[in-house]
Scaffold this motif. Sequence first.
Motif, PDB file in Angstrom:
ATOM      1  N   GLN A 464      53.906  91.217  65.396  1.00  0.00           N
ATOM      2  CA  GLN A 464      52.683  91.077  65.059  1.00  0.00           C
ATOM      3  C   GLN A 464      51.868  91.674  63.485  1.00  0.00           C
ATOM      4  O   GLN A 464      51.580  90.782  63.068  1.00  0.00           O
ATOM      5  N   ALA A 465      52.391  92.935  64.019  1.00  0.00           N
ATOM      6  CA  ALA A 465      52.365  93.827  62.131  1.00  0.00           C
ATOM      7  C   ALA A 465      52.700  93.317  61.692  1.00  0.00           C
ATOM      8  O   ALA A 465      52.037  93.265  60.101  1.00  0.00           O
ATOM      9  N   ARG A 466      53.793  93.208  61.347  1.00  0.00           N
ATOM     10  CA  ARG A 466      55.083  92.890  60.349  1.00  0.00           C
ATOM     11  C   ARG A 466      54.477  91.559  60.087  1.00  0.00           C
ATOM     12  O   ARG A 466      54.715  91.226  58.601  1.00  0.00           O
ATOM     13  N   ARG A 467      54.792  90.500  60.540  1.00  0.00           N
ATOM     14  CA  ARG A 467      54.507  89.262  59.907  1.00  0.00           C
ATOM     15  C   ARG A 467      52.775  89.174  59.511  1.00  0.00           C
ATOM     16  O   ARG A 467      52.655  88.349  58.711  1.00  0.00           O
ATOM     17  N   ALA A 468      51.903  89.634  59.679  1.00  0.00           N
ATOM     18  CA  ALA A 468      50.374  90.103  58.508  1.00  0.00           C
ATOM     19  C   ALA A 468      50.973  90.953  57.816  1.00  0.00           C
ATOM     20  O   ALA A 468      50.406  90.413  56.493  1.00  0.00           O
ATOM     21  N   GLU A 469      52.027  91.716  57.645  1.00  0.00           N
ATOM     22  CA  GLU A 469      51.929  92.851  56.863  1.00  0.00           C
ATOM     23  C   GLU A 469      52.936  91.896  55.580  1.00  0.00           C
ATOM     24  O   GLU A 469      52.655  92.274  54.558  1.00  0.00           O
ATOM     25  N   GLN A 470      53.633  91.315  56.234  1.00  0.00           N
ATOM     26  CA  GLN A 470      54.533  90.635  55.268  1.00  0.00           C
ATOM     27  C   GLN A 470      53.801  89.539  53.849  1.00  0.00           C
ATOM     28  O   GLN A 470      54.874  89.244  53.336  1.00  0.00           O
ATOM     29  N   LYS A 471      52.505  89.326  54.113  1.00  0.00           N
ATOM     30  CA  LYS A 471      51.867  87.790  53.514  1.00  0.00           C
ATOM     31  C   LYS A 471      51.315  89.185  52.491  1.00  0.00           C
ATOM     32  O   LYS A 471      50.509  88.285  51.712  1.00  0.00           O
ATOM     33  N   THR A 472      50.974  90.070  52.034  1.00  0.00           N
ATOM     34  CA  THR A 472      50.386  90.777  51.309  1.00  0.00           C
ATOM     35  C   THR A 472      51.022  90.955  50.274  1.00  0.00           C
ATOM     36  O   THR A 472      52.567  91.403  50.167  1.00  0.00           O
ATOM     37  N   GLU A 473      50.196  90.848  49.164  1.00  0.00           N
ATOM     38  CA  GLU A 473      51.241  91.300  48.331  1.00  0.00           C
ATOM     39  C   GLU A 473      52.006  93.079  47.912  1.00  0.00           C
ATOM     40  O   GLU A 473      52.840  92.941  46.753  1.00  0.00           O
ATOM     41  N   ALA A 474      51.077  93.622  48.250  1.00  0.00           N
ATOM     42  CA  ALA A 474      51.601  95.125  48.046  1.00  0.00           C
ATOM     43  C   ALA A 474      52.804  94.748  48.845  1.00  0.00           C
ATOM     44  O   ALA A 474      54.102  95.811  48.207  1.00  0.00           O
ATOM     45  N   TRP A 475      53.225  94.477  50.324  1.00  0.00           N
ATOM     46  CA  TRP A 475      54.419  94.587  50.535  1.00  0.00           C
ATOM     47  C   TRP A 475      55.444  94.209  50.321  1.00  0.00           C
ATOM     48  O   TRP A 475      56.882  93.781  50.090  1.00  0.00           O
ATOM     49  N   LYS A 476      55.381  92.872  49.174  1.00  0.00           N
ATOM     50  CA  LYS A 476      55.960  92.069  49.000  1.00  0.00           C
ATOM     51  C   LYS A 476      56.755  92.204  47.693  1.00  0.00           C
ATOM     52  O   LYS A 476      57.636  92.398  46.951  1.00  0.00           O
ATOM     53  N   LYS A 477      55.387  93.235  46.735  1.00  0.00           N
ATOM     54  CA  LYS A 477      56.359  94.202  45.782  1.00  0.00           C
ATOM     55  C   LYS A 477      56.402  95.003  46.431  1.00  0.00           C
ATOM     56  O   LYS A 477      57.963  96.073  45.230  1.00  0.00           O
ATOM     57  N   ARG A 478      57.104  95.486  46.667  1.00  0.00           N
ATOM     58  CA  ARG A 478      57.241  97.075  47.764  1.00  0.00           C
ATOM     59  C   ARG A 478      58.708  96.982  47.868  1.00  0.00           C
ATOM     60  O   ARG A 478      59.715  96.718  47.894  1.00  0.00           O
ATOM     61  N   TYR A 479      59.475  95.702  48.868  1.00  0.00           N
ATOM     62  CA  TYR A 479      60.271  94.952  49.369  1.00  0.00           C
ATOM     63  C   TYR A 479      61.687  93.890  47.819  1.00  0.00           C
ATOM     64  O   TYR A 479      62.190  93.920  48.237  1.00  0.00           O
ATOM     65  N   ALA A 480      61.181  93.893  46.854  1.00  0.00           N
ATOM     66  CA  ALA A 480      61.408  93.402  45.702  1.00  0.00           C
ATOM     67  C   ALA A 480      62.709  93.913  45.324  1.00  0.00           C
ATOM     68  O   ALA A 480      63.910  93.584  45.417  1.00  0.00           O
ATOM     69  N   CYS A 481      62.724  94.887  46.001  1.00  0.00           N
ATOM     70  CA  CYS A 481      63.995  96.053  45.465  1.00  0.00           C
ATOM     71  C   CYS A 481      65.022  95.942  46.586  1.00  0.00           C
ATOM     72  O   CYS A 481      65.825  96.228  45.789  1.00  0.00           O
ATOM     73  N   ARG A 482      64.933  95.380  47.625  1.00  0.00           N
ATOM     74  CA  ARG A 482      66.021  94.923  47.987  1.00  0.00           C
ATOM     75  C   ARG A 482      66.851  93.880  47.467  1.00  0.00           C
ATOM     76  O   ARG A 482      67.841  93.860  47.914  1.00  0.00           O
ATOM     77  N   ALA A 483      65.819  93.112  46.455  1.00  0.00           N
ATOM     78  CA  ALA A 483      67.229  92.364  46.126  1.00  0.00           C
ATOM     79  C   ALA A 483      68.033  93.331  45.340  1.00  0.00           C
ATOM     80  O   ALA A 483      69.240  92.530  44.733  1.00  0.00           O
ATOM     81  N   GLY A 484      68.082  93.870  44.908  1.00  0.00           N
ATOM     82  CA  GLY A 484      69.102  94.244  44.200  1.00  0.00           C
ATOM     83  C   GLY A 484      70.823  94.696  44.691  1.00  0.00           C
ATOM     84  O   GLY A 484      71.735  94.603  44.080  1.00  0.00           O
ATOM     85  N   ILE A 485      70.573  94.826  46.122  1.00  0.00           N
ATOM     86  CA  ILE A 485      71.795  94.478  46.940  1.00  0.00           C
ATOM     87  C   ILE A 485      72.595  93.299  46.561  1.00  0.00           C
ATOM     88  O   ILE A 485      73.859  92.994  46.622  1.00  0.00           O
ATOM     89  N   GLU A 486      71.803  91.806  46.186  1.00  0.00           N
ATOM     90  CA  GLU A 486      72.537  90.623  45.608  1.00  0.00           C
ATOM     91  C   GLU A 486      73.680  91.457  44.493  1.00  0.00           C
ATOM     92  O   GLU A 486      74.676  90.589  44.581  1.00  0.00           O
ATOM     93  N   GLY A 487      73.532  92.471  43.159  1.00  0.00           N
ATOM     94  CA  GLY A 487      73.932  91.992  42.130  1.00  0.00           C
ATOM     95  C   GLY A 487      75.436  93.262  42.932  1.00  0.00           C
ATOM     96  O   GLY A 487      75.927  93.413  42.461  1.00  0.00           O
ATOM     97  N   THR A 488      74.706  94.037  43.870  1.00  0.00           N
ATOM     98  CA  THR A 488      76.153  95.022  44.669  1.00  0.00           C
ATOM     99  C   THR A 488      77.145  93.930  44.752  1.00  0.00           C
ATOM    100  O   THR A 488      78.744  94.055  44.823  1.00  0.00           O
ATOM    101  N   LEU A 489      76.268  92.862  46.034  1.00  0.00           N
ATOM    102  CA  LEU A 489      77.740  91.746  46.447  1.00  0.00           C
ATOM    103  C   LEU A 489      78.835  90.731  45.137  1.00  0.00           C
ATOM    104  O   LEU A 489      79.313  90.849  45.319  1.00  0.00           O
ATOM    105  N   SER A 490      77.679  90.793  44.413  1.00  0.00           N
ATOM    106  CA  SER A 490      78.372  89.859  42.779  1.00  0.00           C
ATOM    107  C   SER A 490      79.925  90.587  42.675  1.00  0.00           C
ATOM    108  O   SER A 490      80.592  89.880  42.066  1.00  0.00           O
ATOM    109  N   GLN A 491      79.295  92.496  42.327  1.00  0.00           N
ATOM    110  CA  GLN A 491      80.247  92.837  41.311  1.00  0.00           C
ATOM    111  C   GLN A 491      81.241  93.024  42.192  1.00  0.00           C
ATOM    112  O   GLN A 491      82.466  92.615  41.858  1.00  0.00           O
ATOM    113  N   GLY A 492      81.367  92.969  44.064  1.00  0.00           N
ATOM    114  CA  GLY A 492      82.201  93.460  44.507  1.00  0.00           C
ATOM    115  C   GLY A 492      83.282  91.502  44.791  1.00  0.00           C
ATOM    116  O   GLY A 492      84.086  92.138  44.535  1.00  0.00           O
TER     117      GLY A 492
END
Length: 550
Positions: A464-492
């Motif tokens: 429940q805490a995660r579902r509430a937290e992931q709606k905030t802009e602060a969490w979305k900004k922090r989570y944006a770093c995950r997208a970099g792994i897509e570049g790793t898969l693309s390079q591979g």
Amino acid sequence: MAMHPTSIEPVPEETARVARAAFRKGSPVMRIRDEIGVLFDDQIFAGLYDARGQQAIAPWRLALVTLLQFLENLSDRQAADAVRGRIDWKYSLGLELGDAGFDFSVLSEFRSRLIAQSQDQRLLEVMLERLHERGLVKARGQQRTDATHVLAAIRTLNRLELLGETMRAALTALAGSMPAWLAAHSRPDWVERYGARVDGYRHPKGAAAREALAEVIGVDGHELLAAVFAPTTPVWLRELPAVERLRVIWIQQFYHDQGRVRLRPPAELPPASRRLHSPYDPEASYGTKRDTGWLGYKVHLTETCEAAAPNLITDVQTTPATTPDVAMTAVVQDALAGRGLLPDTHLVDAGYVEASGLVASAAEHGIELVGPALLDTSRHARSADGFDVGAFTIRWTEQSAWCPHGQTSEGWTQTRDDRGQAIVRISFAQATCAACPSRSVCTRSKTGSRTLTVHPRLEHEALQARRAEQKTEAWKKRYACRAGIEGTLSQGVRRFGLRRCRYIGLAKTHLQHVLTAAAMNLARLDAWFQGKPRAQTRKSKLATIIPVAT
């Protein structure tokens, strides 16, 4: 083959002089030797070789050749030719200019030794140990994980091709194991039907004719299986892998109807995820993800993502295509713990997140698992005026719950769901719900009461805490770093051939992925040493001139 560990000599002077004259600005292969040094030594591979026998080629060189091979996406023959003919490779390997190299088959033998001794992760682990000593990879930072699909090194067969190729594979295996027995238990027309590879363009065009041919093949297979399983036949013949695959595929594809072998209709086939799709790679399974379907495996890559250090792959896991991502969260974290490279923050996509994982990551490894939790998809959550689980107040110590109208639950049952996960079922009294003015938006039952199904307390609260937290802009900004792994898969996929298997079978495919990850680390280290900035996400020309609507 025997291995006697020897000290690693520096690069011969003549090799160094010629290499530096030919590559005045250096080359990636040379910079690996200059910046990192020799990654491996013979003692690491002592368990792969006997104490007696013919002296083997230095294992540390074979390990490095294998990494360079995957760095440049070469075949075994091409890699062996590079050892003989390329100056920069001789420099990295510390060889004399006149060294004649080795036969390409040595590389295959070396990989087989790694798999046989369960050392398939060893090359990556040793690399990470060396880089950890130099401070290029550290524990308790930030890491991210994602997966992509991998196509098996086999043809995709239609149903008729599958039957014919399975029969041909079994006959080939029996011919190689006991030709005299096969000659006595086969028919002349089998040579015409199964002597060459079964191709779809030779098959009849009509559906009825194709089904008739399939049933002929089915009769042939049952006749062969009956002969193999006869009391007078040597028992070890039925243990041949190709014969066992024939038996399993025939069970899945055929049935007996009053003494006649009949092809199962599509509706009676096992699910695609449980069927054998090839007689040559039985471990390859059929997986689906959104609109993508494939026959093969899945590879999970985990990498560091620190601003002041190179992004390096720290873990590789290869699974059947049917394995859900969420099952690998704990596996990845346990592997990182074994290497002493646990992060503080583990960034993943929604496929790796579930309530139990949020709690276990923190409790067992002190990791904050950062990823979006799947939203509540129940009717109550989708309805604007409905009461979802979050609308109820759960009193865990009293084992009861309050509904939005202040009514108290009546039943509390701790049980398990279909997957074996612990759950709690909370029920309200029928009389209480019958008199409730919000009954129509709380339950569909006309006579029954509202029942809640929730996770145990720690998991429920974390979810429940995660579902509430992931709606905030602060969490979305922090989570944006995950997208970099897509570049790793693309390079591979684009540079290192990660999308397609080189070899057959899960073990060999996993070794391929480990070697690919180690090679990607070498490429990234070379870019880091040269001060090359990380590539940015590419945009099309259209996207650069037309702003995206917000």
